[in-house]
Write an enzyme that holds these catalytic residues in place. Structure first.
Site, PDB file in Angstrom:
ATOM      1  N   GLY A   1       0.764  -1.247   0.000  1.00 26.90           N
ATOM      2  CA  GLY A   1       0.000   0.000   0.000  1.00 26.90           C
ATOM      3  C   GLY A   1       0.790   1.290   0.000  1.00 26.90           C
TER       4      GLY A   1
ATOM      5  CG  ASP B   1      -8.431  -0.120  10.254  1.00 31.64           C
ATOM      6  OD1 ASP B   1      -9.071   0.625  11.002  1.00 31.64           O
ATOM      7  OD2 ASP B   1      -8.979  -1.041   9.614  1.00 31.64           O
ATOM      8  CB  THR B   2      -6.725  -2.962  14.075  1.00 35.48           C
ATOM      9  OG1 THR B   2      -5.678  -3.621  13.368  1.00 35.48           O
ATOM     10  CG2 THR B   2      -8.058  -3.275  13.439  1.00 35.48           C
TER      11      THR B   2
ATOM     12  CB  THR C   1      -0.426  -4.489   9.961  1.00 33.06           C
ATOM     13  OG1 THR C   1      -1.704  -5.037   9.683  1.00 33.06           O
ATOM     14  CG2 THR C   1       0.568  -4.902   8.899  1.00 33.06           C
TER      15      THR C   1
ATOM     16  CG  ASP D   1      -5.786  -3.113  -1.603  1.00 31.31           C
ATOM     17  OD1 ASP D   1      -5.266  -2.644  -0.568  1.00 31.31           O
ATOM     18  OD2 ASP D   1      -6.211  -4.280  -1.679  1.00 31.31           O
TER      19      ASP D   1
END
Ligand code: IMP
Ligand code: MG
Length: 171
Positions: free
Chosen positions: A41, A99-100, A103, A155
Site C-alpha cells: 500500500g 487502522d487497528t 500490522t 486498495d
C-alpha cells in the site's frame, strides 16, 4: 454498485506530503535515516515522500500482509525482508494507513530485533475508530475517523491503487 466519493484531492495530498517531508528533513538532519516502506500500500506515498525529503537517506521495503480472517489477532506474514543493515540506524516506517494498528505493531516488534537506534512511524492516513493497540503515529498526513478508502496506493481487493486521489468507497 460501488460508489467512489471524493475525499482527498491530489493537490491536498501533495501539499501535505511536502509539509511532512520538510518536518522529517529537519527532525532527521543529524541522524542516519532509512525510509522503510511497507508493501504494498505505501509504494506511491513512499515515492512522493522520498522526493520531498531534502537530507540524504536510504530506502528499503518490508513486505507484510495480514490474514483477513485473523486480522484482529494480528497474524501477519512477511513477504519481503529488508535488504539494508538496520543496526544503529534511524528507521522511519512508511505505511499507507494505520487502522487497528495490529500490522504495524508486529512490524515494529520485528524491526526492534534488528537493533536500530530509533523506530518511528509515518502514515499517509491515521484512522482511529478501530484502533486496538497502543501505537504512536509520529507523522500522519491525514486523520480519519472511519470509513474505507481507496486510491493513491490504497486498495479494495487489490484494485483502485492507481487512482491519483483518495476516495471514500461505498459498497
Ligand atoms: P491494521 O493492521 O488494522 O492497522 O491494518 C492496516 C492495513 O489494512 C493497511 O496497511 C491496509 O492495507 C488495510 N486497510 C485498513 N483500512 C483500510 C482502508 O480504509 N482502505 C484500504 N486499506 C485499508
Ligand atoms: Mg491493503
Amino acid at each position: 454498485m460501488l460508489q467512489f466519493i471524493p475525499l482527498i484531492s491530489e493537490l491536498e495530498i501533495s501539499r501535505q506530503i511536502n509539509k511532512i517531508g520538510k518536518m522529517i528533513s529537519k527532525d532527521y538532519e543529524t541522524k542516519d535515516l532509512v525510509l522503510v516502506g511497507i508493501l504494498k500500500g505505501s509504494f506511491i506515498f513512499l515515492s512522493d515522500l522520498t522526493r520531498q525529503i531534502s537530507i540524504d537517506h536510504e530506502i528499503d521495503l518490508i513486505g507484510a500482509s495480514s490474514y483477513k480472517r485473523t486480522s484482529s489477532t494480528g497474524q501477519i506474514v512477511f513477504t519481503k525482508q529488508p535488504d539494508l543493515e538496520f543496526e544503529n540506524r534511524d528507521i522511519l516506517l512508511v505505511e499507507d494507513i494505520v487502522d487497528t494498528g495490529n500490522t504495524l505493531l508486529k512490524i515494529v516488534e520485528f524491526v526492534q530485533l534488528l537493533n536500530p537506534s530509533s523506530i518511528k512511524i509515518c502514515s499517509l492516513i491515521d484512522k482511529h475508530e478501530r484502533r486496538e493497540v497502543q501505537i504512536k503515529v509520529d507523522y500522519a498526513c491525514f486523520l480519519l475517523d472511519k470509513g474505507f478508502i481507496v486510491g493513491y496506493g490504497l486498495d479494495y481487493n487489490e484494485k483502485y491503487r492507481n487512482l491519483p486521489a483518495i476516495y471514500d468507497l461505498k459498497l
